[in-house]
Enzyme design. Structure first.
Site, mmCIF file in Angstrom:
data_model
loop_
_atom_site.group_PDB
_atom_site.id
_atom_site.type_symbol
_atom_site.label_atom_id
_atom_site.label_comp_id
_atom_site.label_asym_id
_atom_site.label_seq_id
_atom_site.Cartn_x
_atom_site.Cartn_y
_atom_site.Cartn_z
ATOM 1 N N LYS A 88 70.043 100.787 35.680
ATOM 2 C CA LYS A 88 70.574 101.802 36.134
ATOM 3 C C LYS A 88 71.994 101.658 36.288
ATOM 4 O O LYS A 88 72.965 102.367 36.058
ATOM 5 C CB LYS A 88 69.973 102.450 37.409
ATOM 6 C CG LYS A 88 68.882 103.107 37.246
ATOM 7 C CD LYS A 88 67.919 103.211 38.539
ATOM 8 C CE LYS A 88 66.433 103.753 38.140
ATOM 9 N NZ LYS A 88 65.480 103.826 39.227
ATOM 10 N N GLN B 173 65.069 102.760 45.806
ATOM 11 C CA GLN B 173 64.103 102.331 44.899
ATOM 12 C C GLN B 173 62.708 102.322 45.390
ATOM 13 O O GLN B 173 62.706 101.599 46.684
ATOM 14 C CB GLN B 173 64.657 101.233 44.305
ATOM 15 C CG GLN B 173 63.671 100.596 43.213
ATOM 16 C CD GLN B 173 63.893 101.334 41.978
ATOM 17 O OE1 GLN B 173 64.837 101.569 41.683
ATOM 18 N NE2 GLN B 173 62.600 101.714 41.490
ATOM 19 N N ASP C 165 67.095 111.747 43.286
ATOM 20 C CA ASP C 165 65.641 111.546 42.498
ATOM 21 C C ASP C 165 65.051 112.678 42.568
ATOM 22 O O ASP C 165 63.950 112.915 41.935
ATOM 23 C CB ASP C 165 64.982 110.460 43.359
ATOM 24 C CG ASP C 165 65.328 109.282 42.526
ATOM 25 O OD1 ASP C 165 65.493 108.910 41.562
ATOM 26 O OD2 ASP C 165 65.311 108.034 43.387
#
Ligand code: NAD
Length: 283
Positions: A52, A96, A119
């Site tokens: 990422k 995460q 997200d």
């Protein structure tokens, strides 16, 4: 059989994001910034984050890392998220997952400001998706739709079958397909006769985390097959949830693993980060 090249579609989207970042910087002087929070020592998470970051660098999105391989107390994580929520120089927060045992993932996700939840997992953002007025779409499901759209899949009226009902993939993907007027069936571990469902699918999306579970005879001739699964075999080989060799004999179009949905997820994350920055800057 058409190969659905997620890598190529992701490159196109990353090009658009890079253009958007340049434009935003020219107009506001601000660089969109993503805070990346990793708690615990998870090998796969470290790889995701490195990918990422690399893709973010490529499009001009800055990242700030908050990495705690030895863990972090729950109050300290709350304090960190509060400070990132309040920091106007941070536009997106990537927490995460998974979090180490002992953490309440739902509570941690809910502690992220909805406008910085790139997200799309915050309950408010999932609720907006369900209500039909989303502001941010979960990255992997949105990436699946982008691939299907890029290659011209007809979704209206299509029989769409999603295998897997996780919060991050299956459930939101089913909602996105429904919003596009597909007739959606959502399958899971308690589904009776999975093959009877998958064989009806004009569009078959699989996110179960079971290597090779969908085989050729389970695929309708000519179907669009989107394989979300990423599984590493003992041999080290990366495979999807679809047995590519047999399924590609039946499918009309299919994503490979790797090079299918995976690259799309990162592209959508960066697109979401740019969009979040634009909204926060009202630019
Ligand atoms: P998960 O374990 O949270 O959910 C799996 C779902 O599949 C569950 O709802 C379960 O009911 C269903 N399932 C499992 N076995 C089944 C079976 N035999 N029959 C029917 N349903 C079954 O997983 P997840 O987080 O949704 O991820 C799924 C897969 O997608 C994994 O391989 C993961 O690595 C991959 N993934 C890929 C990306 C990407 O960027 N391409 C992103 C997220 C997840």
């Amino acid at each position: 059989m058409k190969l659905l090249d997620g890598k190529a579609v992701a490159q196109k989207i990353l090009g658009e994001v890079a253009g958007g970042v340049r434009d935003l910087r020219a107009r506001t002087g601000v660089t969109p910034t993503l805070a990346v929070v990793l708690v615990g020592d998870f090998a796969a998470s470290k790889i995701y984050i490195a990918n990422k970051k690399k893709a973010g660098d490529g499009v001009g999105i800055a990242s700030r890392d908050f990495i705690y391989p030895d863990g972090l107390s729950r109050p300290a994580l709350s304090t960190l998220l509060e400070s990132l929520n309040a920091d106007p120089a941070v536009h997106g927060i990537l927490l995460q997952l998974p979090l180490p045992a002992g953490f309440d993932e739902d509570a941690a996700i809910a502690a992220i400001a909805p406008e910085k939840d790139v997200d799309g997992f915050h309950p408010q953002n999932l609720g907006r998706l369900l209500a039909g007025s989303p502001t941010v779409l979960p990255c992997t499901p949105a990436g699946c739709l982008e691939i299907l759209d890029h290659y011209g899949a007809e979704l209206t009226g299509a029989e769409a079958v999603v295998v897997g009902r996780s919060r991050i993939v299956g459930k939101p993907l089913a909602q996105l397909l429904l919003a596009r007027n597909a007739t959606v069936t959502l399958c899971h571990t308690r589904t009776r006769d999975l093959a009877a469902h998958t064989r009806r699918a004009d569009v078959l999306c699989v996110a179960a985390g079971r290597p090779g579970m969908i085989t050729g005879p389970m695929v309708k001739a000519g179907a669009w097959v989107v394989d979300v699964g990423i599984n590493r075999l003992e041999t080290g080989k990366l495979v999807g949830d679809v047995d590519f060799d047999s399924a590609s004999q039946r499918a009309g179009a299919i994503t490979p693993v790797p090079g299918g949905v995976g690259p799309m997820t990162i592209a959508m994350l960066l697109r979401n980060t740019l969009a979040a920055a634009r909204r926060q800057l009202r630019a």
